[in-house]
Scaffold this motif. Structure first.
Motif: not given
Length: 309
Positions: A80-95
């Motif tokens: 699931y490392s392919r999902n990592a970039e999406r999670k990082i971007k999502l978290r940064a967007n919400l912050e």
């Protein structure tokens, strides 16, 4: 004495260089796992003490980035490392949305006393809620900071913030908690931090939206896709609406309607909805046995803050 004094700084400098070299190697290997999907157990390590130390450090760094326990079986990370970039971007967007959301509340004259700090919210954005946002299918995540105000207070705030061409907010039966507050009394509210679908018009769902189904069947069918993770009160919706207005793109334009009491709706009670209509916020009701063509349900995930925040 002088000889010892000259040797010590040299030893410290050598240790610092070694630590920097080691950390660079850790970062390089961790990046390979995350960005390329290379599994940790596919990376060849020499069978010595240094290699074991390096492997452990890479494992810890990846665990920290993914908010995983260190005992997590690291060999599955490649899956699931392919999902990592999406999670990082999502978290940064919400912050980044925190300051914008706070400014909207102030602009509408809503209270901000006791609002959770940006630090509290950032800390709460760990892997759990981020993964849930992805799992429930939220495509355009919107951070909502919902103050402990009554619907009538929020209604008044929207009325006091009119602009050219804006109509009055429509709100029938304002005291009916079954319509506007998920069947719950308004007393004792605290700040709520939610992540909802911010897309201004949710896609039409042909599986349930057809004339063979009543409004009740459509709403329950749509809600069933998200379980408990749906918007279910008018206060949350109005916070989303005023935020979208300030962004210049009000949610639910044209004919779409977001249902606001899907969780507690019965086959014999009216449903409530919100939409943007003729330059104003419109909140209305409908009969469960009839058919409305453009009903929607908005997925929403609650962000749990530490007790006392």
């Amino acid at each position: 004495m002088s000889k010892q004094g000259t040797n010590k700084p040299s030893s410290n400098k050598s240790t610092d260089k070694e630590n920097i070299r080691f950390q660079r190697e850790v970062d390089k290997l961790a990046k390979s796992v995350i960005n390329t999907g290379v599994r940790l157990n596919q990376i060849r390590f020499a069978q010595d003490k240094e290699a074991n130390r390096l492997r452990t450090a890479v494992q810890q760094k990846i665990a920290d980035l993914f908010c995983l326990p260190i005992e997590q079986d690291m060999h599955i990370l490649g899956g699931y490392s392919r999902n990592a970039e999406r999670k990082i971007k999502l978290r940064a967007n919400l912050e980044k949305q925190y300051s914008r959301m706070a400014s909207v509340l102030i602009r509408y004259g809503l209270p901000v006393h006791g609002v959770p700090s940006e630090k509290d919210i950032v800390e709460a954005l760990d892997d759990g809620p981020i993964q849930k946002v992805i799992d429930v299918g939220i495509l355009t995540p919107k951070l909502l900071m919902i103050p402990p105000v009554s619907l009538s207070e929020l209604f008044e705030a929207t009325e006091n913030h009119k602009f050219a061409g804006r109509q009055s907010t429509l709100l029938p039966d304002i005291d009916d908690c079954g319509l506007w507050n998920g069947g719950q009394p308004e007393e004792g509210k605290d700040w709520r931090i939610m992540i909802t679908e911010g897309k201004h018009s949710i896609d039409y769902d042909t599986e349930f939206n057809h004339k063979k189904n009543s409004n009740y069947e459509i709403i329950k069918g749509l809600a069933g896709k998200y379980g408990e993770n749906i918007m279910n009160d008018a206060v949350s919706y109005l916070i989303l609406m005023i935020s979208s207005i300030e962004d210049g793109k009000p949610v639910d334009p044209f004919f779409s309607k977001t249902v606001l009491n899907a969780k507690n709706l019965t086959a014999t009670t009216p449903f409530s909805y919100g939409r943007w209509e003729n330059g104003g916020i419109a909140l209305g009701t409908g009969k469960p046995e009839e058919y409305f063509e453009n009903l929607r349900v908005r997925p929403m995930v609650e962000l749990k803050l530490p007790v006392g925040k």
